[in-house]
Scaffold this active site. Structure first.
Site, PDB file in Angstrom:
ATOM      1  N   GLY A 220     -12.917   3.034  -2.193  1.00 39.18           N
ATOM      2  CA  GLY A 220     -11.665   3.368  -1.546  1.00 39.18           C
ATOM      3  C   GLY A 220     -10.830   4.254  -2.445  1.00 39.18           C
ATOM      4  O   GLY A 220     -11.254   4.676  -3.524  1.00 39.18           O
ATOM      5  N   ILE A 221      -9.611   4.527  -2.012  1.00 37.58           N
ATOM      6  CA  ILE A 221      -8.717   5.394  -2.763  1.00 37.58           C
ATOM      7  C   ILE A 221      -7.877   4.578  -3.738  1.00 37.58           C
ATOM      8  O   ILE A 221      -7.625   3.391  -3.522  1.00 37.58           O
ATOM      9  CB  ILE A 221      -7.801   6.172  -1.795  1.00 37.58           C
ATOM     10  CG1 ILE A 221      -6.992   7.234  -2.533  1.00 37.58           C
ATOM     11  CG2 ILE A 221      -6.888   5.229  -1.048  1.00 37.58           C
ATOM     12  CD1 ILE A 221      -6.197   8.139  -1.615  1.00 37.58           C
ATOM     13  N   GLY A 222      -7.468   5.188  -4.842  1.00 40.63           N
ATOM     14  CA  GLY A 222      -6.565   4.535  -5.770  1.00 40.63           C
ATOM     15  C   GLY A 222      -7.092   4.476  -7.186  1.00 40.63           C
ATOM     16  O   GLY A 222      -8.250   4.805  -7.459  1.00 40.63           O
ATOM     17  N   MET A 224      -7.645   1.869  -9.082  1.00 38.16           N
ATOM     18  CA  MET A 224      -8.598   0.796  -9.381  1.00 38.16           C
ATOM     19  C   MET A 224     -10.037   1.198  -9.044  1.00 38.16           C
ATOM     20  O   MET A 224     -10.932   1.063  -9.894  1.00 38.16           O
ATOM     21  CB  MET A 224      -8.197  -0.483  -8.653  1.00 38.16           C
ATOM     22  CG  MET A 224      -8.874  -1.729  -9.181  1.00 38.16           C
ATOM     23  SD  MET A 224      -8.140  -3.215  -8.459  1.00 38.16           S
ATOM     24  CE  MET A 224      -6.586  -3.325  -9.367  1.00 38.16           C
ATOM     25  N   GLU A 245     -16.855   6.655   3.001  1.00 35.84           N
ATOM     26  CA  GLU A 245     -15.897   7.308   3.896  1.00 35.84           C
ATOM     27  C   GLU A 245     -15.184   8.456   3.171  1.00 35.84           C
ATOM     28  O   GLU A 245     -15.137   9.573   3.644  1.00 35.84           O
ATOM     29  CB  GLU A 245     -14.887   6.264   4.364  1.00 35.84           C
ATOM     30  CG  GLU A 245     -13.670   6.790   5.071  1.00 35.84           C
ATOM     31  CD  GLU A 245     -12.661   5.691   5.303  1.00 35.84           C
ATOM     32  OE1 GLU A 245     -11.515   5.825   4.836  1.00 35.84           O
ATOM     33  OE2 GLU A 245     -13.011   4.674   5.941  1.00 35.84           O
ATOM     34  N   VAL A 320      -3.205  -5.228   0.219  1.00 37.95           N
ATOM     35  CA  VAL A 320      -1.775  -5.441  -0.021  1.00 37.95           C
ATOM     36  C   VAL A 320      -1.539  -6.912  -0.337  1.00 37.95           C
ATOM     37  O   VAL A 320      -0.932  -7.260  -1.346  1.00 37.95           O
ATOM     38  CB  VAL A 320      -0.941  -5.011   1.206  1.00 37.95           C
ATOM     39  CG1 VAL A 320       0.541  -5.324   0.976  1.00 37.95           C
ATOM     40  CG2 VAL A 320      -1.125  -3.523   1.485  1.00 37.95           C
TER      41      VAL A 320
END
Length: 448
Positions: A220-222, A224, A245, A320
């Protein structure tokens, strides 16, 4: 007529092209870094004379010019497939809304569900000798957009990388109504590749040992996921594959370090498959005309059945909040919208079903609330009222914080509560135990 002659006939100014947009129209603004630039500025100049324009887009990396006009809500509505921070702010400004979906369904939605699309405009790479404009790193669902748009306007950007693929990564000049040559701005960059925090590194140190040789990765994005990718690049892992993705900078680091060959994949062998990309200029340079990278529509990339066929599939995403039942909220905090479901459901389930697969939800155990100035736990007794469940408790596999990792697969409610509390921030563990007792998911024999 040659393609070059067609090009000259269809070439026009941005100001002339946006006259195709009328009040009441539905307009598509492309996707992420491929959103229009010169066309956006030209549309902002005349948006004041338009009303009830509905615009679809998502993952904006810069604030569009149309967002800056006086009273934007009086002239248009922004409808987002997945919200960035820019779009999140626009919600509070009263003219932006989210479209809930599983991202994998998006091409099919355009082809089968969306009844009206008057104009589509987005940036593309320069036309090739065969008359094709490449979608660059924003392919995702743009071919489906082109198939149902009444009018297609492309904005050529010489700085856009040509992202090779197998299918649906281009539009032909025969299908284009107008061509605009913009100012060729540099590609928009996306954060997340900066220095990793201590928490990022702690989580990465827990996840990387769980990745076997020959695994296939989705990130995923970010910061981490990028920290995990960089740690993989520095490891001795080999023959990794990519089926993701979003293509991010960490994959470039792993590729240059020789960790990725894709030879263990059952299909698309030797290729890094992705739906769209955003990151640093290093990433765009790596993707440009690179045959080992395969841009494909999101309906192909995020398909659960396809992902589950890949052995040792490793999915790494963020959250979140998580509650003690194992419900994951990744798109809202209460009723405050943050991003979107994206492909998290697809990849969590695909990895969960993969032979040897592992789905990791990774997050910090706590965060500092900006309004109150207080430390708060991301692991909660129950999700905040109004929070949207992105990944259900039945699909939770691994949860990782800086305090440890917990495998929820096959665990009962009391085992989940114990495991999740064990990796929560120590400051909140006693109150989480008290809440678990009230909810009857805590055994007396559990260790405090």
């Amino acid at each position: 007529m040659s393609y070059q002659e067609q090009y000259k006939q269809k070439l026009t100014s941005a100001q002339e092209a946006v006259k195709a947009v009328k009040s009441g129209d539905w307009l598509d603004y492309g996707w992420s870094v491929c959103s229009p630039n010169a066309l956006d500025k030209a549309l902002a100049e005349r948006m004041g004379e338009l009303t009830d324009v509905n615009i679809r887009g998502g993952i904006l990396t810069r604030r569009p010019a149309i967002f800056e006009i006086p009273d934007p809500a009086g002239h248009f509505t922004w409808n987002s497939w997945h919200m960035s921070g820019i779009e999140r702010k626009a919600i509070s400004e009263g003219f932006a809304y989210y479209i809930p979906l599983r991202y994998s369904e998006l091409p099919g939605w355009y082809r089968n569900c969306i009844q009206t699309l008057d104009v589509a405009m987005f940036q593309v790479a320069p036309m090739d000798e065969h008359g094709y404009f490449n979608f660059g790193p924003g392919g995702s669902h743009l071919k489906a957009v082109c198939e149902c748009a009444k009018t297609i306007i492309v904005e050529v950007n010489e700085n856009m990388p040509v992202c090779l693929g197998g299918f649906e990564n281009w539009v032909h000049i025969d299908d284009v109504a107008m061509i605009v040559e913009g100012g060729n701005p540099p590609m928009e960059t996306l954060g997340g590749s900066g220095a990793a925090s201590e928490v990022d590194l702690a989580v990465a140190n827990l996840v990387v040992p769980e990745i076997p040789n020959g695994a296939c990765l989705q990130l995923g994005i970010g910061s981490m996921p990028n920290a995990i990718g960089k740690m993989v690049a520095e490891s001795d892992l080999k023959d990794l594959g990519v089926h993701t993705e979003m293509y991010v900078d960490a994959f470039v680091d792993m590729s240059l370090a020789g960790r990725i060959t894709g030879l263990a994949k059952p299909f698309d062998r030797g290729r890094q498959t992705y739906a769209f990309a955003a990151g640093s200029q290093k990433l765009y340079d790596f993707l440009n005309n690179n045959p080992q990278c395969m841009a494909a529509p999101v309906g192909y990339v995020n398909d659960i059945a396809r992902v589950s066929q890949i052995d040792n599939f490793i999915s790494i995403n963020g959250a979140v909040d998580i509650d003690l039942f194992g419900q994951v909220s990744s798109e809202s905090s209460g009723t405050r919208h943050i991003s979107g479901a994206g492909g998290q459901q697809d990849f969590v389930m695909g990895a969960y079903l993969s032979k040897g697969g592992k789905s990791f939800i990774c997050c910090s155990s706590s965060y500092m609330d900006k309004k109150s100035g207080q430390l708060k736990s991301r692991i909660r007794p129950t999700l905040l009222e109004g929070s949207v469940v992105t990944a259900t408790r039945t699909n939770l596999h691994w949860l990782v914080t800086e305090y440890g990792k917990f495998n929820a697969k096959g665990r009962s409610t009391w085992e989940r509560a114990e495991g999740l509390i064990g990796i929560a921030h120590p400051q909140f563990r006693e109150e989480l135990i008290a809440a678990a007792e009230k909810m009857h998911i805590w055994r007396r024999s559990n260790k405090r």
